[in-house]
Design a protein around this motif. Sequence first.
Motif, mmCIF file in Angstrom:
data_model
loop_
_atom_site.group_PDB
_atom_site.id
_atom_site.type_symbol
_atom_site.label_atom_id
_atom_site.label_comp_id
_atom_site.label_asym_id
_atom_site.label_seq_id
_atom_site.Cartn_x
_atom_site.Cartn_y
_atom_site.Cartn_z
ATOM 1 N N LYS A 94 7.013 -3.296 -2.230
ATOM 2 C CA LYS A 94 5.951 -2.480 -2.852
ATOM 3 C C LYS A 94 5.338 -3.219 -4.045
ATOM 4 C CE LYS A 94 5.382 1.816 -1.132
ATOM 5 N NZ LYS A 94 5.502 1.233 0.215
ATOM 6 N N GLN A 150 3.097 -5.883 -2.799
ATOM 7 C CA GLN A 150 1.830 -5.346 -2.273
ATOM 8 C C GLN A 150 0.860 -5.030 -3.392
ATOM 9 O OE1 GLN A 150 2.884 -1.906 -0.027
ATOM 10 N NE2 GLN A 150 3.861 -3.097 1.568
ATOM 11 N N LEU A 157 -0.386 -9.384 -3.340
ATOM 12 C CA LEU A 157 -1.231 -9.107 -2.175
ATOM 13 C C LEU A 157 -2.548 -8.468 -2.586
ATOM 14 C CD1 LEU A 157 -1.549 -9.165 0.899
ATOM 15 C CD2 LEU A 157 -0.547 -6.884 0.967
ATOM 16 N N SER A 158 -2.506 -7.528 -3.531
ATOM 17 C CA SER A 158 -3.765 -6.877 -3.902
ATOM 18 C C SER A 158 -4.657 -7.839 -4.692
ATOM 19 C CB SER A 158 -3.512 -5.586 -4.679
ATOM 20 O OG SER A 158 -2.890 -5.869 -5.894
ATOM 21 N N PHE A 202 1.312 -5.170 5.161
ATOM 22 C CA PHE A 202 1.476 -6.520 4.622
ATOM 23 C C PHE A 202 0.183 -7.324 4.635
ATOM 24 C CE2 PHE A 202 5.782 -5.471 6.242
ATOM 25 C CZ PHE A 202 6.382 -5.377 4.994
#
Lengths: 64, 363
Positions: B199, B202, B206-207, B251
């Motif tokens: 989490k 992410q 990732l964001s 993902f």
Amino acid sequence: MNSHRATHRTLMQIFAAPLVVAIVSTAGLISALVGDGWWDAVSWTALGVLPLLYLMFIWRRKTS
Amino acid sequence: MLLLCITGLPLIFHEEIDDLLHSQVKAAEVPAGTPQANLDKLLANAMASAPGKVPHFLVWDRDDPNTMFVSVGATITSDPSKNTLIRMDLHTAAFLDAPDFTGRFTYIMLRLHTDMFAGLPGKLFLGLMGILLCVAIISGIVVYAPSMRKLSFGTYRARRTRVVRWLDVHNIAGILLVAWTLVVGFTGVINTWADLVLKLWQFGQLSEMTAQYQDRAVPAKPTSVDAAVKVAAEAVPGMTASFVAFPGTLFSSKSHYAVFLHGDTPLTSRLLKPALIDAETGKLTDTRDMPWYVSTLFISQPLHFGDYGGMPLKIIWAVLDVLTIIILWTGVYLWLRRRKAGVTVERSIAKASAVDNAALTSS
């Protein structure tokens, strides 16, 4: 019978052997991560010696 | 803790047990160096076997280089833990089977071992137990010193009463295995945080990587996944694909294939590196090393499972696990004994040895 056991061992004496065991087993835990082949063999030896030592200690006292 | 040690034991050999208990369709045996099938064709074949489902992930099987898993869900946003895994032949692109893992012995052991069928709270509870185990190990080292003041390393007093013998067994096995139990215990704790770490990734890396694309929708006609994997492999030389997350899944972004690549040594094969491929243009948009907290999780996995040094290491892992069960068992005995007597173990040992000595002198 108690005379030779009455001498207290120092912390150094008590933890010297466990420290060596801990260092060897840590090396064994890491070596198989680093590479294959010989690295794996080092790991098997370093970790495999732990149960062997255990059995040796238990049996040595039983037979003596 | 006993539950964890006992359920962990069969999990060391989960592959072998699954092979033994469940027949699987075997992938075709091919000579080394046979190229992989076109992934688009493989995906189409997999989806033909699961009408109405959508693909979430393509996963290369770590344990069998001839097969690949296609993880499919009801919709692109559905909970991936409820996905069906379809096994495909990686070289012929043929459908193999879609076994239901949830009824398996190893699956039940795994759930008991990781979350006791209670999801994230169960995991965090077991993580807390793991922390307590580490604390107990360290306190064990501390009390090892006074009990060994008069004894040499590895002393086993075989002719004494059970409480003395079991104290010696507890001390010998405990001090021999201290590094191993601490490492397996602590990496186990880290594994219970896996969901939280992912989490964090992410919402963090990732964001960041997908920020400029966040207004895009999932493409109706995404580009070739086979081409995306090739683009990613070229962009990151020396690494091979481990799994692909489809656009819209947890993902990835809504409009990217996320191709996760791994290295080829035992260590680097555990570390994943994501490469984002735009599913509208087929071009690479970003690739980064994962942050330290994800790498820590990846490295702690093999150290917990013991699956990184072949079958001999697995066997050693099992033997050490059995010894840990002995340590726990003797530890519980010594603790109960102390509670019953209302005195310290040392005191009850002194008492027991007085009885021993009396017995010895009278005989």
